[in-house]
Design a protein around this motif. Structure first.
Motif, PDB file in Angstrom:
ATOM      1  N   TYR A  46       5.682  -9.122  -5.027  1.00 51.62           N
ATOM      2  CA  TYR A  46       4.825  -7.957  -4.783  1.00 51.62           C
ATOM      3  C   TYR A  46       4.049  -8.113  -3.485  1.00 51.62           C
ATOM      4  N   ALA A  47       4.098  -7.072  -2.653  1.00 52.25           N
ATOM      5  CA  ALA A  47       3.277  -7.012  -1.442  1.00 52.25           C
ATOM      6  C   ALA A  47       1.965  -6.332  -1.802  1.00 52.25           C
ATOM      7  N   TRP A  48       0.847  -7.028  -1.604  1.00 48.85           N
ATOM      8  CA  TRP A  48      -0.453  -6.490  -2.002  1.00 48.85           C
ATOM      9  C   TRP A  48      -0.754  -5.216  -1.212  1.00 48.85           C
ATOM     10  N   GLU A  49      -1.228  -4.199  -1.924  1.00 50.89           N
ATOM     11  CA  GLU A  49      -1.449  -2.874  -1.331  1.00 50.89           C
ATOM     12  C   GLU A  49      -2.934  -2.629  -1.070  1.00 50.89           C
TER      13      GLU A  49
ATOM     14  N   GLU B 108      -5.833   0.200   1.089  1.00 50.54           N
ATOM     15  CA  GLU B 108      -6.013   1.513   1.733  1.00 50.54           C
ATOM     16  C   GLU B 108      -7.481   1.722   2.058  1.00 50.54           C
TER      17      GLU B 108
ATOM     18  N   GLU C 164      -3.076   2.737   5.277  1.00 55.03           N
ATOM     19  CA  GLU C 164      -2.456   2.001   4.185  1.00 55.03           C
ATOM     20  C   GLU C 164      -1.778   0.750   4.728  1.00 55.03           C
ATOM     21  N   LEU C 165      -1.959  -0.369   4.025  1.00 56.54           N
ATOM     22  CA  LEU C 165      -1.374  -1.646   4.430  1.00 56.54           C
ATOM     23  C   LEU C 165      -0.710  -2.312   3.238  1.00 56.54           C
ATOM     24  N   ASN C 166       0.438  -2.894   3.468  1.00 61.67           N
ATOM     25  CA  ASN C 166       1.111  -3.742   2.479  1.00 61.67           C
ATOM     26  C   ASN C 166       1.198  -5.147   3.070  1.00 61.67           C
TER      27      ASN C 166
ATOM     28  N   GLU D  12       2.242  -9.098   2.785  1.00 65.59           N
ATOM     29  CA  GLU D  12       3.045 -10.144   2.146  1.00 65.59           C
ATOM     30  C   GLU D  12       2.239 -11.439   2.184  1.00 65.59           C
TER      31      GLU D  12
ATOM     32  N   CYS E 144      -9.734  -1.845  -1.474  1.00 68.28           N
ATOM     33  CA  CYS E 144      -8.992  -1.801  -2.738  1.00 68.28           C
ATOM     34  C   CYS E 144      -8.904  -0.367  -3.254  1.00 68.28           C
TER      35      CYS E 144
ATOM     36  N   TYR F 105      -5.571   3.664  -8.314  1.00 65.58           N
ATOM     37  CA  TYR F 105      -4.236   4.141  -8.643  1.00 65.58           C
ATOM     38  C   TYR F 105      -4.350   5.259  -9.667  1.00 65.58           C
TER      39      TYR F 105
END
Length: 300
Positions: free
Chosen positions: A203-206, A208, A213-215, A217, A265, A268
């Motif tokens: 999982y790439a941490w999400e 915003e 928005e950033l993902n 690794e 953070c 969702y």
């Protein structure tokens, strides 16, 4: 030759769903050896092998797949017919089986189920925790709980538990050795506890903030596939962990974990209860859906 009975077919269906004699035996309330004997009798009477068995795996043969695809819908129809009798009772009765990820089960489903059972004493509930996205119907479940974006479009989806927010946490001792990150990109230079899905994908941490928005690794000395273990690793000072806010709120309040990057953070849409739209929902599930729609999940 003794004919194949509905009880024989029920044994076969349980084996086919679970791909495991032990789990099928647990469902039927018998021993794995008794189930193996029953299957052997069916195969001898049909003069066909339905299941390939080794010490490590159970798989359907082509004939087994054909039989399962024809018989399983018929048994579901029988179950629906019996379930219709619930309409003659004041309250629904029967077993309600859920499949859910660990986070969904812990944060949302179990608290809602406990409140529901207090109102519906005739309903027995089973929750199967599984990190993988499974064929819920094939596994013999009535409904599942997952994030909305993972649910197939042919499912009925009902919100459960309200919105969820993530949190990045580590122990106070960790921050005695490492500087607190102020941007998500700085996580790349810090020990983290990466999370791996059951599919094998990491999982790439999400993140915003302000429309950005950033993902990310992340990397670290310990990779886990269970959020509760990730939180425990953070408590033990292994690295930064990614969790749901509600999972770590008490630990943060107690000073056992320190939160960082809170302004990055995102929230969702939350979890959804989902079930097949192509078949009639059993009475216990209909009662649970009504319970959710009336606010029984505790979502504000």
């Amino acid at each position: 030759m003794r004919p194949i009975s509905p009880a024989d077919l029920a044994s076969f269906l349980a084996i086919a769903r679970h791909k495991s004699f032990r789990r099928a035996a647990d469902e039927l309330g018998c021993t794995p050896s008794a189930l193996s004997h029953a299957l052997r009798g069916i195969e001898e009477r049909l003069d066909l092998r339905l299941v390939n068995r080794t010490t490590r795996s159970v798989a359907l043969t082509e004939a087994g797949e054909r039989l399962f695809s024809r018989v399983a819908p018929a048994f579901r129809d029988i179950g629906d017919a019996l379930d219709d009798l619930n309409n003659f009772r004041g309250q629904p009765m029967g077993t309600l089986r859920f499949n859910a990820s660990r986070g969904a089960a812990q944060l949302i489903l179990l608290p809602a189920v406990i409140r529901f059972m207090a109102l519906q004493p005739g309903v027995k509930v089973e929750i199967i925790v599984d990190g993988a996205l499974v064929d819920m119907v094939a596994e013999g479940c009535d409904a599942g709980v997952r994030f909305g974006e993972t649910i197939a479009q042919d499912m009925v989806a009902v919100p459960i538990g309200g919105r969820q927010r993530t949190a990045i946490v580590a122990s106070p001792a960790f921050f005695e050795r490492h500087a607190k990150p102020v941007t998500p990109e700085q996580l790349k230079d810090l020990p983290c506890v990466p999370f791996r899905f059951a599919s094998g994908r990491q999982y790439a941490w999400e993140f915003e903030r302000d429309g950005v928005e950033l993902n990310i690794e992340v990397d670290g000395p310990l990779i886990l596939n269970d959020q509760e273990l990730s939180i425990q690793a953070a408590l033990d000072g292994v690295g930064l962990a990614f969790a749901f806010e509600d999972q770590v709120a008490d630990l943060i309040a107690a000073g056992k974990l320190v939160r960082v990057l809170e302004d990055w953070c995102p929230y969702y849409g939350g979890f959804y209860l989902y079930y097949p739209s192509r078949r009639r929902a059993p009475a216990p599930l209909r009662a649970f859906v009504d319970f959710l729609r009336e606010g029984g999940d505790g979502a504000s």
